[in-house]
Design an enzyme around this catalytic site. Structure first.
Site, PDB file in Angstrom:
ATOM      1  CG  ASP A   1      31.289  13.892   2.024  1.00 44.88           C
ATOM      2  OD1 ASP A   1      30.213  13.337   1.751  1.00 44.88           O
ATOM      3  OD2 ASP A   1      32.014  13.524   2.972  1.00 44.88           O
TER       4      ASP A   1
ATOM      5  CG  ASP B   1      27.689   8.500   2.333  1.00 43.16           C
ATOM      6  OD1 ASP B   1      28.456   8.554   1.351  1.00 43.16           O
ATOM      7  OD2 ASP B   1      27.478   9.481   3.057  1.00 43.16           O
TER       8      ASP B   1
ATOM      9  CG  HIS C   1      23.600   9.959   3.309  1.00 45.85           C
ATOM     10  ND1 HIS C   1      24.293  10.203   4.466  1.00 45.85           N
ATOM     11  CD2 HIS C   1      22.303  10.244   3.584  1.00 45.85           C
ATOM     12  CE1 HIS C   1      23.440  10.617   5.405  1.00 45.85           C
ATOM     13  NE2 HIS C   1      22.236  10.634   4.892  1.00 45.85           N
TER      14      HIS C   1
ATOM     15  CD1 TRP D   1      28.166   7.213  10.061  1.00 46.95           C
ATOM     16  CD2 TRP D   1      28.395   9.382  10.599  1.00 46.95           C
ATOM     17  NE1 TRP D   1      29.517   7.521  10.061  1.00 46.95           N
ATOM     18  CE2 TRP D   1      29.681   8.833  10.384  1.00 46.95           C
ATOM     19  CE3 TRP D   1      28.286  10.730  10.956  1.00 46.95           C
ATOM     20  CZ2 TRP D   1      30.846   9.589  10.502  1.00 46.95           C
ATOM     21  CZ3 TRP D   1      29.453  11.486  11.083  1.00 46.95           C
ATOM     22  CH2 TRP D   1      30.714  10.919  10.846  1.00 46.95           C
TER      23      TRP D   1
ATOM     24  CD  GLU E   1      25.738   7.827   6.533  1.00 47.75           C
ATOM     25  OE1 GLU E   1      25.079   8.585   7.280  1.00 47.75           O
ATOM     26  OE2 GLU E   1      26.461   8.238   5.601  1.00 47.75           O
TER      27      GLU E   1
ATOM     28  CE  LYS F   1      33.384   8.118   7.079  1.00 50.12           C
ATOM     29  NZ  LYS F   1      33.252   9.500   7.523  1.00 50.12           N
TER      30      LYS F   1
ATOM     31  CG  ASP G   1      33.224   9.747   2.848  1.00 47.86           C
ATOM     32  OD1 ASP G   1      32.462  10.050   1.918  1.00 47.86           O
ATOM     33  OD2 ASP G   1      32.882   9.779   4.049  1.00 47.86           O
TER      34      ASP G   1
ATOM     35  CG  ASP H   1      26.401  13.159   3.440  1.00 49.11           C
ATOM     36  OD1 ASP H   1      26.779  14.319   3.675  1.00 49.11           O
ATOM     37  OD2 ASP H   1      26.746  12.178   4.123  1.00 49.11           O
TER      38      ASP H   1
END
Ligand code: RNT
Ligand code: ZN
Length: 418
Positions: free
Chosen positions: A296, A259, A286, A187, A226, A228, A294, A326
């Site tokens: 997390d 993800d 993820h 990524w 990955e 995004k 995002d 993740d």
């Protein structure tokens, strides 16, 4: 917890599931085989070991919070991971970023890294029966900027190409060491804050960098890409968009990384499973929890992850999916964050494995829409939690909230003293 009570509850649950046509023992056996790739970076807020205090986090990602006790070196990180896995049922993997190598006192730049910096990790992996996965690290470095593998400056681009090539070699060594392919995720944060006109150009550069990186064939590692939607400070353009990454993976037979925090808020990550798996060999997950962005947050048992797991089972794709976590929450006890998130992911998968899918398919195929919806609604209250408790009991990890005092004790004796 009273074991006899748990046994009784399980026996009743198993009978109830049998009525719905589901064998709980089979579900437990399948869950047992599900290895979660635990992300090492929850333990230390994505800092790594390149310098004593860790580099400042860049690349459009951010940890928030300053809860005491983060792991400051490799020994603390290993101890924390082992503590967490002692409370997570089953056998799992550890997902390392390149910045978690053991570099000694000498500065080892990212285009200089080699398997020797992960010797200690490989030995640890053998000792603890915990296979390793790997990631290139393009963020938190003076050459990160806004563009790495897609940078028009050939010097910078080549630096990151060299880094990524070396990472693939390290991953392959890890795979050989554990006799099981190492899954290596790529990524990059590449993008820009404001309106961008050379979109095509940066993507073309990114594609050619990837071609160069992937030119060497390896047997004991697998590549993932990955995508995004955006990063902080990189809001207007992301080079590695969904379409770019899926397109590249489809054309080159690479693994696509989903993800769950990387899509628009109302976009379903679960729906991508059956779309993408028709065109790429495997998926890497993820699993994360975006809150408004995002962010997390620690994974919890919610509809998003439940849907994702159900889609994997409904597509009969469990053996084509690598399950990783993740997230990075620095505002609560970090070992607790691992345990909550991993167990939540497993709970979601268990419920997917317990779904009366044959009956649901029958309803759907014969056009009985009300019946399908009714059963989907009823399955939510089937006694899956008794099956989950049995899973924990058999794996000799704390049942229910019994892990709370265990983590409190570790905090008292270990992390609070850091
Ligand atoms: C960032 C990506 C990436 C990182 C980790 C640290 O948005 O999700 O996977 O979170 O590699
Ligand atoms: Zn991710």
């Amino acid at each position: 917890m009273n074991e006899q009570l748990l046994e009784k509850a399980y026996a009743i649950a198993a009978e109830r599931y049998a009525e719905a046509g589901i064998d709980t023992e089979k579900a437990l056996a399948r869950l047992q085989k599900m290895a979660i790739s635990l992300h090492c970076w929850q333990a230390d807020d994505v800092r790594g070991f390149e310098s004593a205090g860790g580099e400042d986090l860049t690349g459009g990602i951010q940890t928030t919070g300053n809860y005491p006790g983060r792991a400051r070196n490799v020994d603390e990180l290993r101890a924390d991971v082992l503590k967490a896995t002692s409370m997570i049922p089953g056998h799992h993997r550890l997902n390392l970023h390149e910045i978690y190598g053991e570099f000694g006192t000498r500065k080892v730049d990212r285009d200089q890294v080699g398997p020797e910096h992960f010797e200690g990790w490989m030995q640890w992996s053998r000792e603890h029966g915990m296979p390793l996965d790997f990631n290139t690290t393009s963020f938190s470095h003076p050459k990160s900027g806004d563009l790495s593998l897609s940078n028009p400056d050939k010097g910078i681009r080549d630096f990151w190409i060299e880094h990524s090539k070396r990472c693939r070699n390290i991953a392959n060594e890890m795979g050989r060491n554990q006799n099981d392919p190492c899954i290596m995720n790529l990524w990059v944060h590449d993008g820009s804050k404001d309106i961008t006109v050379n979109r095509y150009k940066y993507r073309e550069l990114f594609r050619s960098s990837l071609d160069e990186i992937f030119a060497t064939k390896y047997d004991m590692m697998k590549d993932c890409l990955e995508s995004k939607t955006f990063g902080i400070g990189l809001e207007s353009y992301t080079v590695g968009s969904l379409e770019f990454c899926v397109g590249y993976c489809a054309q080159h037979g690479k693994i696509y990384t989903i993800d769950t925090g990387h899509y628009h808020p109302t976009e379903s990550a679960a729906d991508k499973v059956s779309s993408v798996l028709l065109f790429v060999p495997e998926l890497m997950l993820h699993v994360s929890r975006p809150v408004r962005w995002d962010s997390d947050h620690v994974v919890i048992m919610n509809d998003d992850i439940m849907d994702l797991c159900k889609e994997i089972i409904r597509a009969d794709a469990l053996d084509r999916v690598h399950f990783g976590l993740d997230y990075f929450d620095a505002s609560i006890n970090r070992i607790g964050a691992y345990v909550i998130g991993a167990r939540a992911a497993q709970k979601c998968m268990l419920q997917a494995l317990l779904e009366p899918v044959a009956r649901l398919r029958e309803y759907e195929e014969s056009g009985r829409g009300f019946q399908r919806l009714a059963l989907l609604e009823e399955e939510k209250t089937l006694p899956w939690s008794a099956v989950w408790d049995m899973f924990c009991l058999r794996n000799e990890v704390p049942v229910g909230e019994d892990f709370i005092p265990e983590i409190e004790r570790y905090e008292r004796e270990v992390t609070s003293r850091r």
